[in-house]
Design a protein around this motif. Structure first.
Motif, short mmCIF file in Angstrom:
data_model
loop_
_atom_site.label_atom_id
_atom_site.label_comp_id
_atom_site.label_asym_id
_atom_site.label_seq_id
_atom_site.Cartn_x
_atom_site.Cartn_y
_atom_site.Cartn_z
N ALA A 351 0.91 -1.08 0.09
CA ALA A 351 -0.04 0.10 -0.11
C ALA A 351 0.92 1.45 -0.04
CB ALA A 351 -0.99 -0.01 1.13
N GLY A 352 2.28 0.95 0.00
CA GLY A 352 3.03 2.27 0.10
C GLY A 352 4.38 1.82 -0.02
N ILE A 353 5.35 2.84 0.02
CA ILE A 353 6.74 2.46 0.28
C ILE A 353 7.35 2.87 1.40
CG2 ILE A 353 7.18 2.01 -2.20
CD1 ILE A 353 8.09 4.68 -2.45
N THR A 354 8.45 2.50 2.07
CA THR A 354 9.16 2.86 3.26
C THR A 354 10.49 3.78 3.09
OG1 THR A 354 10.20 0.60 3.48
CG2 THR A 354 8.14 0.75 4.44
N PHE A 355 10.79 4.32 4.02
CA PHE A 355 12.22 5.11 3.99
C PHE A 355 12.64 5.00 5.35
CE2 PHE A 355 9.11 8.28 4.65
CZ PHE A 355 9.83 9.16 5.65
N GLU A 356 14.12 5.08 5.35
CA GLU A 356 14.59 4.75 6.81
C GLU A 356 14.17 6.35 7.67
OE1 GLU A 356 18.95 4.61 8.69
OE2 GLU A 356 18.71 5.86 6.92
N PRO A 357 13.57 6.11 8.84
CA PRO A 357 13.17 7.22 9.68
C PRO A 357 14.27 8.05 9.78
CG PRO A 357 12.67 5.03 10.62
CD PRO A 357 13.33 4.63 9.35
N GLU A 358 13.91 9.38 9.90
CA GLU A 358 15.01 10.69 10.11
C GLU A 358 15.98 10.76 9.02
OE1 GLU A 358 15.85 11.94 14.18
OE2 GLU A 358 15.30 9.69 14.79
N ASN A 359 15.43 10.22 7.74
CA ASN A 359 16.50 10.35 6.52
C ASN A 359 15.90 11.08 5.67
OD1 ASN A 359 17.94 9.81 4.21
ND2 ASN A 359 18.57 7.76 4.84
N PRO A 360 15.87 12.40 5.61
CA PRO A 360 15.31 13.36 4.68
C PRO A 360 15.58 13.28 3.20
CG PRO A 360 16.95 14.66 6.07
CD PRO A 360 16.87 13.23 6.54
N ARG A 361 16.69 12.79 2.81
CA ARG A 361 17.12 12.56 1.44
C ARG A 361 16.39 11.33 0.97
NH1 ARG A 361 21.00 14.49 -1.83
NH2 ARG A 361 21.94 15.57 -0.22
N GLU A 362 16.33 10.17 1.68
CA GLU A 362 15.77 9.09 1.18
C GLU A 362 14.13 9.38 1.06
OE1 GLU A 362 15.13 4.33 1.93
OE2 GLU A 362 16.12 5.44 3.45
N LEU A 363 13.59 10.22 2.04
CA LEU A 363 12.22 10.38 1.81
C LEU A 363 11.84 11.33 0.48
CD1 LEU A 363 9.33 11.41 2.58
CD2 LEU A 363 10.43 13.03 4.32
N MET A 364 12.99 12.29 0.31
CA MET A 364 12.69 12.99 -0.97
C MET A 364 12.93 12.30 -2.27
SD MET A 364 15.51 15.84 -2.39
CE MET A 364 16.69 14.80 -2.58
N ASP A 365 13.73 11.25 -2.18
CA ASP A 365 13.89 10.45 -3.32
C ASP A 365 12.46 9.44 -3.37
OD1 ASP A 365 16.67 11.44 -3.67
OD2 ASP A 365 17.56 9.88 -2.55
N LYS A 366 12.29 9.10 -2.35
CA LYS A 366 10.93 8.12 -2.65
C LYS A 366 9.74 8.94 -3.05
CE LYS A 366 13.00 4.26 -1.42
NZ LYS A 366 12.83 3.56 -0.04
N LEU A 367 9.66 10.24 -2.61
CA LEU A 367 8.75 10.95 -2.83
C LEU A 367 8.77 11.42 -4.43
CD1 LEU A 367 6.18 12.69 -1.97
CD2 LEU A 367 7.82 14.40 -1.45
N GLN A 368 9.90 11.49 -5.13
CA GLN A 368 10.16 11.74 -6.54
C GLN A 368 9.74 10.29 -7.09
OE1 GLN A 368 14.17 13.17 -6.19
NE2 GLN A 368 13.46 15.02 -7.22
N VAL A 369 10.00 9.41 -6.79
CA VAL A 369 9.78 8.01 -7.35
C VAL A 369 8.04 7.99 -7.59
CG1 VAL A 369 9.47 5.55 -7.10
CG2 VAL A 369 11.66 6.87 -6.65
N LEU A 370 7.50 8.23 -6.63
CA LEU A 370 5.97 8.27 -6.56
C LEU A 370 5.39 8.97 -7.56
CD1 LEU A 370 5.00 7.58 -2.85
CD2 LEU A 370 4.88 5.98 -4.74
N ARG A 371 6.02 10.21 -7.75
CA ARG A 371 5.19 11.31 -8.55
C ARG A 371 5.85 10.99 -10.06
NH1 ARG A 371 6.27 14.91 -12.06
NH2 ARG A 371 4.70 16.59 -12.55
N ASN A 372 6.89 10.28 -10.15
CA ASN A 372 7.28 10.14 -11.58
C ASN A 372 6.94 8.81 -12.26
OD1 ASN A 372 8.57 12.42 -11.59
ND2 ASN A 372 10.48 11.68 -10.80
N ASN A 373 6.54 7.77 -11.11
CA ASN A 373 6.13 6.34 -11.59
C ASN A 373 4.68 6.19 -11.54
OD1 ASN A 373 5.71 3.60 -12.16
ND2 ASN A 373 7.87 3.27 -11.19
N GLU A 374 4.04 6.52 -12.53
CA GLU A 374 2.38 6.60 -12.56
C GLU A 374 1.78 5.08 -12.54
OE1 GLU A 374 -1.56 7.98 -14.99
OE2 GLU A 374 0.50 8.25 -15.75
N LYS A 375 2.63 3.89 -13.13
CA LYS A 375 1.95 2.78 -12.95
C LYS A 375 2.29 2.36 -11.52
CE LYS A 375 2.76 -1.99 -14.52
NZ LYS A 375 3.75 -2.74 -15.54
N LEU A 376 3.35 2.77 -10.74
CA LEU A 376 3.38 2.19 -9.37
C LEU A 376 2.62 2.93 -8.50
CD1 LEU A 376 5.08 1.00 -7.00
CD2 LEU A 376 6.71 2.84 -7.28
#
Length: 422
Positions: A351-376
């Motif tokens: 139902a979603g994807i995870t990122f390491e707690p207190e890791n803002p760079r990984e949060l940013m990267d995963k957010l970009q993945v969700l916006r750019n990958n419409e199928k996912l």
């Protein structure tokens, strides 16, 4: 059956404990049982009485067939340990006194995290000779240490001994996570009396809606923005500065202007977060105060992604934030910054994807993945909606009611056998 429920949070407060208690009690009333809730006047999280309410010694109203008794308490904001302890103790005393006047009670429930509510339930159960259920929503006082609010001390040791006493004294324990159950069993509490009933979602209210473009415009959020939001308490446990740091990094990235972050809710850290956003000169963040429960779905509908986050600490690997179930019900993919049992749920239900707690760079990267990958994105959305059916609050309330009936029936049989012996 007459169920007496002690809780210091109840609607119109909109936090997770208030919602869980109300939705369960509403279902039990619908099943033909009497339910009396003893609580305080609504004031969470600011420690200010809500408009239309008064902090009286005793007052009564009704909500969805639930008889609600509100008692006087010393009111303190959700910040500062000492004043909140006085708040908790005052509720324990006044709720226990009010409960003694309730007639024909069959079972008493006390809900955590803080232990003084369950202390009150224990006292009432002993006076009335009825069983009590400990609803375990947090490992308190361990969570106090986890957020750094208090270090090891004789007071904390006392609370831990009290905690174990209340577990042992309870006729049954309802835990919201499997990890909590395992923790108790490792500390000598019998697993036979512990039932795991997770948090869930009221699917009659939380379901997909179209974004309210008028509300978006009012909040200054452009139509083309990909909106990531955090909804809930802004407290020490949530480490929400992680989201602000991700917003800062994203603001300076190519296409970073396509993202917007919203924070909905209140808590002890909100002022600090607002100040930090100003220091970062963020123009992609909007803070919104808590909204009434009947309007919250409209605000959920603004989100493309729901961010759920807690501090990186071993204790929080045992918790399951209720927001993940509401996200599923709304069909909103989850970005989860919480390790452990909640990550297992999000990953297994996809139902979603995870990122390491207190890791803002990984949060940013995963957010970009969700916006750019419409199928996912669309797959996660569909998976969340499908998984939400397992966490329908009405089904979970029925499971808990079955536990209550079993405990109450066992107590009645024991009392009958004792009277026959006498």
């Amino acid at each position: 059956m007459h169920i007496l429920f002690l809780t210091d949070n109840f609607p119109p407060e909109v936090n997770a404990p208030a919602s869980r208690t109300f939705e369960h009690c509403k279902e039990w009333v619908g099943a033909g049982h009497r339910v009396t809730v003893i609580t305080g006047v609504p004031n969470f999280p600011h420690g200010r009485v809500y408009p239309g309410y008064h902090n009286k010694i005793w007052q009564q109203d009704e909500m969805a067939g639930i008889r609600v008794i509100r008692v006087w308490t010393y009111i303190a904001a959700n910040a500062g340990f000492a004043k909140r302890i006085v708040d908790y103790i005052s509720y324990m005393i006044t709720s226990s006194l009010a409960a003694l006047f309730e007639k024909e009670v069959d079972i008493v429930i006390g809900t955590s995290p803080q232990l003084f509510t369950t202390c009150g339930a224990y006292i009432v159960s002993r006076v009335k000779g009825k069983p009590y259920i400990f609803e375990l929503r947090d490992l308190w006082p361990e969570s106090i240490k986890a957020v750094g609010a208090m270090k090891n001390s004789p007071i904390l040791n006392f609370f831990e001994r009290l905690e174990l006493f209340l577990y042992r004294s309870a006729a049954g324990i309802v835990s919201v996570t499997n990890s909590f159950k395992l923790n108790l069993m490792q500390r000598g509490i019998s697993g036979e009396k512990i039932e795991v009933i997770t948090n869930g979602v009221d699917l009659s209210k939380f379901n997909p809606v179209q974004p309210d473009e008028e509300l978006k415009s009012k909040l200054g959020i452009a139509k083309n923005k990909f909106v990531a939001g955090y909804i809930g308490t802004h407290g020490m446990a949530h480490a929400l500065e992680t989201i602000l740091m991700a917003a800062k990094e994203l603001q300076n990235k190519p296409n970073g202007e396509l993202f917007h972050f919203i924070f909905i809710g209140d808590g002890s850290e909100k002022k600090t977060l607002k100040r930090l956003a100003n220091e970062f000169e963020l123009n992609n963040v909007t803070f919104i105060d808590s909204v009434p429960k009947e309007e919250v779905v409209k605000y959920w509908g603004l989100l493309d992604v729901s961010i759920v986050h807690l501090k990186r600490t071993e204790l929080f690997e045992t918790v399951i934030p209720s927001k993940i179930f509401e996200s599923m019900g709304m069909g909103i993919p989850i970005l989860l910054g919480v390790a452990g049992e909640s990550a297992e749920i999000v990953n297994s239900d996809r139902a979603g994807i995870t990122f390491e707690p207190e890791n803002p760079r990984e949060l940013m990267d995963k957010l970009q993945v969700l916006r750019n990958n419409e199928k996912l994105y669309n797959q996660l959305k569909a998976n969340g909606l499908k998984a939400s059916k397992k966490y329908d609050r009405s089904l979970l309330a029925a499971d808990m009611l079955q536990k209550l009936c079993k405990v109450a029936s066992s107590n009645s049989s024991s009392q009958k056998a004792l009277s026959e012996m006498i």
